[in-house]
Each structure stands twice: as structure tokens, then as C-alpha cells.
Enzyme design. Structure first.
Site, PDB file in Angstrom:
ATOM      1  N   ASN A 113       0.828  -1.211   0.000  1.00  0.00           N
ATOM      2  CA  ASN A 113       0.000   0.000   0.000  1.00  0.00           C
ATOM      3  C   ASN A 113       0.861   1.258   0.000  1.00  0.00           C
ATOM      4  OD1 ASN A 113      -1.145   1.985   2.506  1.00  0.00           O
ATOM      5  ND2 ASN A 113      -2.448   1.759   0.708  1.00  0.00           N
ATOM      6  N   ASP A 184       1.657   6.677   0.203  1.00  0.00           N
ATOM      7  CA  ASP A 184       0.914   5.657  -0.543  1.00  0.00           C
ATOM      8  C   ASP A 184       1.405   5.578  -1.986  1.00  0.00           C
ATOM      9  OD1 ASP A 184      -0.625   5.707   1.792  1.00  0.00           O
ATOM     10  OD2 ASP A 184      -2.449   5.217   0.694  1.00  0.00           O
ATOM     11  N   ASP A 215      -0.812  -6.538   3.726  1.00  0.00           N
ATOM     12  CA  ASP A 215      -1.077  -5.494   4.706  1.00  0.00           C
ATOM     13  C   ASP A 215      -1.972  -4.413   4.102  1.00  0.00           C
ATOM     14  OD1 ASP A 215      -0.331  -4.121   7.295  1.00  0.00           O
ATOM     15  OD2 ASP A 215       0.449  -2.638   5.875  1.00  0.00           O
ATOM     16  N   HIS A 219      -6.719  -0.359   1.463  1.00  0.00           N
ATOM     17  CA  HIS A 219      -6.274   1.014   1.182  1.00  0.00           C
ATOM     18  C   HIS A 219      -5.400   1.145  -0.060  1.00  0.00           C
ATOM     19  CE1 HIS A 219      -7.991   2.053   5.009  1.00  0.00           C
ATOM     20  NE2 HIS A 219      -7.207   1.193   5.633  1.00  0.00           N
ATOM     21  N   GLU A 252      -5.468  -8.350   4.991  1.00  0.00           N
ATOM     22  CA  GLU A 252      -5.890  -7.593   6.165  1.00  0.00           C
ATOM     23  C   GLU A 252      -6.870  -6.517   5.714  1.00  0.00           C
ATOM     24  OE1 GLU A 252      -4.086  -4.721   9.675  1.00  0.00           O
ATOM     25  OE2 GLU A 252      -3.451  -4.506   7.597  1.00  0.00           O
TER      26      GLU A 252
END
Length: 501
Positions: A113, A184, A215, A219, A252
Site C-alpha cells: 500500500n 501511498d 497489509d 487502502h 488484512e
């Protein structure tokens, strides 16, 4: 009357990974120090693979192992290297070889991410709008994001309020969901996606890992673009299965089931955060069926999305306070909580140290304290990177001592894992709720698989209970605490459990 040393049945111990096997989560920094520098390392893990095997786990998930400027290593500076504190790529390849000899799979944390601000891509990206790496990250001019600079609602997985960050020039800001040190990546850029697929190929082909824990999977794109997130993970899965058809991917997605479920086509295994929080809530409220009903609801919901999913259940991990702390430091509750985890459907994850009753509360460093292998004077591998506040020789009995104690946490964990791994109904069976009358503090359900049917009952309260047994279930397969059958009734002392056949 039976105690916690109830039998585990006559079935052979089987490995049900990935669909229902057990994965052990390790923070290498805190696990075992093989070279005396105070920091855990890969060779230390190799020395302790037999511990994982003895416990009964089928796989290890490693928290981040790549170079990073932070102790937790969730901000990567080099995706194709090992953090020098932990060892070398050759060490890690050797670890995989040794683990595979013991039928233990290896899953690594993949943090795509975001990177570190110290990653070469970002160092280039911030040099200017014309830099070829500029579009590897998400940039915006200050005046276009004025309304967003200080605007953010807290989410379950981040308490960061500020998402847009000034690299020091006051003009263009970069987007970093978690904090300024983690910019990001821009997944709208096809070059970024190709870089990520190449990183995946490297770890699968050249290093030989069995899978990835992804992870912050929610996002990849901002929260208002969930469909783009779902589409990306499908593409990622296709690319990775082309390299390794049996790759294991666990995501996740830190949210409730309605948000989690649409990720299943891309990420066949997803962490069940509902399980963790509902387990704790059930004890707090003394509501026995709360968790069983929630788990049934989640599984049925997922079945509506796809039949091919892995429910990654867990009782605690590196982001939550230690399970024993969540359960008022009550040893009976801890033993029962793990019995609940192991008698429920899913593919359970265990956090290192849980099996010896380690303690820990926020901040995160203190949920990740050194493992206690032996009494301090004898413990040559105990790490020293942090001064433990919760898991000390005064509060936790080290593993070496627990091994010789029949009633220790460690021996209980071993026993309950063996029970699961030697009874297919517990590992693979359907979950069916008990429909009879129950006292509020009782959790009761059936686990059914082919010709095996088991009846599981947990008294999660602090007083004795009894219930009428369904006719055919009149033999103990296993019990925890004090359980007895009297004239067709099952009588369970406080925090006692029974598995009946």
C-alpha cells in the site's frame, strides 16, 4: 469428572493448511537472538522451528522482514532484500528449506500500500513534477486539497488525522493514509503495478515463500474507491497464481463482514476481525451465544459471495493488546478462549507468546515484547531490543518451565491444537448452533463432518451451569476445567468446556 487432560480422540493428526490449518505469527525482532546482539534474527527462528512444530502449527507468518527505518518495518526501503538486523537472503532461503523439512509453510508480510519516505522511488519522486518516479506516488497541489489537508475520520486501522503531507516545499503534497513516513503508492500507474508483480515473482520464484499476508489491503485505492480495490486484488491474484498456482494469499481488511466479503474473489483468505472482537465482547457481557451466532452469520454471508474462501480466525495479533490482558489476566479465560478458537470453524492464527501467556498493552512495542524461552539467567536467546514492561520473569512463566507443568498454558495449547488436528469435524466441519434452552453464559454448537458429529459447550461465566444433553452425545472427547454428566445433564463449572461425541 474430567480435567483439562481429557483425551484427544483416536484420530490421526492431520495437516489441514491452508483451509483449516494453524498459522503461527512471529515478530522476528522479539523471537530468538542467535548472535548476541539483542535482536531476534532468522537463524534464531531456525533454532526454534521445532517449537512451532511441537505446538502443532502448520505455517508461520512473519511480520515484515525487509529493510526499513522503523523497528516494526511496515515502511519498506527495499522490496528484494532482508533487513540486515535479521540476516541475509541466504539465511532466509535456509529457513524456508528447514521449515519445509518439518512440513511448515512460510508466509511473509507484503506491504505494498505504501513505502518508506526513504525508499529510492520516493526520494526520486519528491524531486519534482517532471521526475520519472513522480507518478509512483499520489501528489496534489496544495490549493486543490485545501479542504482535505486536516480532514479525516479515524478508522479501525488508523488513528492518523492528517493524510496529505508536505515534503518541505510548501507547494505539492503527497498522500499517506497511515502517516507522513508512509507515502501511498499510486496504483493507477501501470508501472507501479508491474513493479509490485515483479516483487511478488521474486519472493515466490527466487526465494521460495509459500504465500503473502497483504497489509492494509483495503487502502490500495482511497476508501471511496472500493470497487477499484476489489478489482486490483483479483488482478494481483491472477498474476501470482500464474507464478505459483497454489500460492496462499491472506488479506488484512480491518472492517466488518459487509466491507470484508467483496475482497474474497481476490484474496481467498481474509482475517476475521469480527471473531476477535466478538470473543472479547462475549466474555465482557457474559453472553455465551454471541460469538457462535456471529461466526455463523459471517460464514453464511461469505458463502453467499463464494464457496472458495478461507476464514482466518484469530484471538489476538500484533495490533491488539495481548489476549490475556483482554481477558482480565484470568488464566481460565485464556485457556478457554483458545479452546473456543480451536473448536470453531476457520483457519486459526496464533500470535507468538500467546502459548505461554505473554502480556502486553498499547503502545504497540509492548504488545511485541521478547519471548521468554527460559529463566533469564539461562535464556541465551532472549532478545533485548526493548525493556519489557508487561512480559517479564515476574509475570510470565518461561517456556522451559511450562513444558514440565502439566497444567501450563503451553501444554494446554498443544493439547487443544492436537484435538483439532486429529478430529476432522473440528477442523473441517460445518457449524450448527444448539437450539435448545441455555443459560445466558453458555455457548453451544455442533461441528459436523461426514460421519463425525461433535457437540461443543463452553461455560464462559463464573458460576456453574447445566444443560440437557442431546440424546446421542454422552461421551467426553475432551474437557477443560470441571465437567461431568449426571442423568442426561452436562454440568460445567465456571470457565469449563466440553467436547462430546
Amino acid at each position: 469428572m474430567l480435567s483439562s487432560c481429557g483425551g484427544v480422540g483416536s484420530g490421526e493428526v492431520e495437516n489441514h493448511w491452508p483451509h483449516a490449518g494453524i498459522t503461527y505469527e512471529i515478530f522476528i525482532q522479539s523471537f530468538y537472538d542467535s548472535d548476541g546482539d539483542g535482536i531476534g534474527d532468522i537463524n534464531g527462528v531456525i533454532k526454534k522451528l521445532d517449537h512451532v512444530k511441537e505446538l502443532g502449527a502448520n505455517a508461520i507468518w512473519f511480520m515484515p522482514i525487509m529493510p526499513s527505518p522503523t523497528y516494526h518495518k511496515y515502511d519498506v526501503t527495499d522490496y528484494k532484500e532482508i533487513h540486515p538486523d535479521y540476516g541475509t537472503l541466504e539465511d532466509f532461503k535456509n529457513l524456508i528449506k528447514e521449515a519445509h523439512k518439518r512440513d511448515i509453510k512460510i508466509v511473509i508480510d507484503m506491504i505494498i500500500n505504501h513505502t518508506s519516505t526513504e525508499h529510492p522511488w520516493f526520494i526520486e519522486s519528491k524531486k519534482g513534477r517532471d521526475n520519472p518516479y513522480r507518478d509512483y506516488y499520489v501528489w496534489a497541489q496544495k490549493d486543490t486539497i485545501a479542504d482535505f489537508i486536516n480532514k479525516k475520520t479515524i478508522t479501525l486501522d488508523s488513528d492518523n488525522i492528517r493524510q496529505w503531507h508536505d515534503p518541505g516545499f510548501g507547494e505539492d503534497y503527497y498522500y499517506g493514509f497511515f502517516w507522513g513516513g508512509m507515502p501511498d503508492l499510486n496504483f493507477d500507474n501501470p508501472k507501479v503495478r508491474e513493479e509490485i508483480y515483479d516483487i511478488g515473482r521474486f519472493w515466490l520464484e527466487e526465494v521460495g515463500v509459500d504465500g503473502f499476508r497483504l497489509d492494509a489491503a483495503k487502502h490500495i485505492f482511497p476508501d471511496d474507491r472500493p470497487e477499484d480495490n476489489h478489482a486490483f486484488w483479483k488482478e494481483f491474484r491472477d498474476k501470482m497464481t500464474a507464478i505459483k498456482p497454489d500460492i496462499y494469499l491472506v488479506g488484512e481488511v480491518y472492517d466488518r463482514k459487509e466491507i470484508v466479503a467483496p475482497y474474497l474473489p481476490g484474496l481467498p483468505a481474509l482475517f476475521n476481525f469480527d471473531f476477535h472482537y466478538t470473543l472479547i465482547e462475549a466474555y465482557r457481557k457474559g453472553d455465551g451465544m454471541l460469538l457462535a451466532k456471529k461466526q455463523k452469520e459471517v460464514l453464511d454471508f461469505y458463502q453467499g459471495i463464494t464457496k472458495d474462501f478461507i476464514d482466518a480466525t484469530f484471538s489476538s495479533n500484533h495490533d491488539q493488546e495481548r489476549l490475556l490482558n483482554s481477558l482480565d489476566e484470568n488464566p481460565k479465560k485464556l485457556k478457554q478462549a483458545i479452546a473456543i478458537l480451536m473448536t470453531m470453524p476457520g483457519a486459526p492464527y496464533l500470535y507468538y507468546g500467546e502459548e505461554i501467556g505473554m502480556l502486553g498493552k498499547k503502545p504497540d512495542e509492548h504488545i511485541r515484547e521478547p519471548f521468554l524461552w527460559d529463566l533469564k539467567n539461562n535464556d541465551k536467546g532472549r532478545t533485548r531490543w526493548i525493556e519489557p514492561e508487561y512480559s517479564t520473569d515476574e509475570t510470565v512463566t518461561p517456556l522451559a518451565i511450562q513444558k514440565s507443568m502439566s497444567t501450563s498454558y503451553f501444554n494446554h495449547y498443544k493439547e487443544i491444537i492436537k484435538l483439532r488436528n486429529s478430529n476432522r469435524a473440528l477442523a473441517l466441519g460445518d457449524l450448527n448452533l444448539y437450539e435448545g434452552d441455555l443459560e445466558t453464559q453458555v455457548m453451544a454448537y455442533f461441528r459436523d463432518y461426514k460421519n463425525q458429529s461433535l457437540f461443543v459447550v463452553h461455560n464462559i461465566g463464573d458460576t456453574e451451569v447445566s444443560l440437557n444433553l442431546p440424546n446421542e452425545y454422552d461421551h467426553f472427547l475432551h474437557s477443560l476445567g470441571t465437567a461431568k454428566i449426571d442423568e442426561g445433564k452436562l454440568i460445567l463449572a465456571a470457565y469449563s468446556s466440553a467436547v462430546l461425541k
